[in-house]
Design an enzyme around this catalytic site. Structure first.
Site, short mmCIF file in Angstrom:
data_model
loop_
_atom_site.label_atom_id
_atom_site.label_comp_id
_atom_site.label_asym_id
_atom_site.label_seq_id
_atom_site.Cartn_x
_atom_site.Cartn_y
_atom_site.Cartn_z
N GLY A 128 6.10 7.60 13.73
CA GLY A 128 7.12 7.40 12.71
C GLY A 128 6.61 7.86 11.36
O GLY A 128 5.40 7.80 11.09
N GLN B 252 6.35 8.48 2.34
CA GLN B 252 4.95 8.78 2.64
C GLN B 252 4.54 10.20 2.27
O GLN B 252 3.36 10.50 2.20
CB GLN B 252 4.66 8.55 4.13
N CYS C 84 -0.60 3.03 10.55
CA CYS C 84 0.26 3.77 9.62
C CYS C 84 -0.47 5.04 9.22
O CYS C 84 -1.67 5.00 8.94
CB CYS C 84 0.54 2.91 8.39
N LEU C 85 0.24 6.14 9.18
CA LEU C 85 -0.39 7.40 8.76
C LEU C 85 -0.88 7.33 7.32
O LEU C 85 -1.76 8.09 6.93
CB LEU C 85 0.59 8.57 8.94
N HIS D 288 9.14 -0.97 10.44
CA HIS D 288 7.98 -0.48 9.67
C HIS D 288 8.40 0.67 8.74
O HIS D 288 8.01 0.69 7.57
CB HIS D 288 6.91 -0.01 10.68
N GLU D 289 9.22 1.59 9.25
CA GLU D 289 9.62 2.75 8.43
C GLU D 289 10.61 2.36 7.34
O GLU D 289 10.54 2.89 6.22
CB GLU D 289 10.21 3.85 9.32
N HIS E 101 8.78 1.12 4.43
CA HIS E 101 8.28 2.20 3.55
C HIS E 101 9.33 2.59 2.51
O HIS E 101 9.00 2.82 1.34
CB HIS E 101 7.95 3.46 4.37
#
Ligand code: QAP
Ligand code: CO
Length: 177
Positions: free
Chosen positions: A46, A51, A91-92, A133-134, A137
């Site tokens: 994701g 991000q 997480c990236l 989660h996204e 963000h």
């Protein structure tokens, strides 16, 4: 197509609340392609626009094993939450760290797709967690915000100590300690 740079915690730009998307057009669709390319290249499931320092309410997800089930959510809103599930998240933007987070086990989300068409989706387990989660963000929130201040502080200091280049070369923070 272009691979975009991913912001890394504790970059303050990850705290910006994204604006609603007002027009789903070809320019936005090109950006969506870049988001997918960036996510797949980084080995993520994701990625939210926030991000990559683009502050519109837009995110991409693919939780399939085969990486052939791309999902794009524009202006996503969760309309229903059910149950509780604790899952280890990464997480990236927080490379190399994975911690348990408690979220709803199942959700219903409504959003626009890349053609600007409204859709509704009910999801559970990994997909439900990933959607939550996204969306976090897009609200300037990170999974580390659910951890104790002590754990969050440790992660922040480790990521601050490693150069950006080390992260980009995929050297994990734990390997530097
Ligand atoms: C959010 O995260 C998520 O540290 C998406 O070195 C994660 O794609 C939701 C990644 C887990 C639910 C469960 C993280 C890749 C990818 C790393 C990601 C890394 C390489 C994270
Ligand atoms: Co993330």
């Amino acid at each position: 197509m272009a691979k975009l740079d991913i912001l890394r915690f504790p970059d303050t730009r990850l705290r910006i609340r994204a604006f609603e998307v007002t027009a789903v057009n070809d320019v936005l669709r090109l950006f969506i392609d870049d988001l997918f390319e960036t996510m797949y290249h980084a080995g993520g499931i994701g990625l939210a626009a926030t991000q990559v320092d683009f502050h519109k309410r837009l995110m991409v997800i693919d939780v399939s094993e085969s990486k052939t089930e791309p999902l794009c959510f524009i202006n996503p809103v969760i309309t229903h939450k059910e149950g509780v599930e604790i899952m280890q998240e990464g997480c990236l933007s927080v490379p190399g760290f994975y911690e348990d987070v408690e979220r709803a086990q199942a959700i219903t989300v409504k959003a626009l797709d890349k053609n600007g068409e409204a859709f509704e989706l009910t999801a559970d387990d990994l997909l439900a967690v990933c959607i939550q989660h996204e969306i976090d963000h897009l609200d300037g929130k990170l999974f580390v915000d659910y951890l104790s201040p002590l754990k969050r502080g440790r992660i922040r200091r480790k990521l601050e100590r490693m150069g950006k280049d080390l992260v980009n070369q995929n050297i994990r923070p734990e390997s530097t300690l």
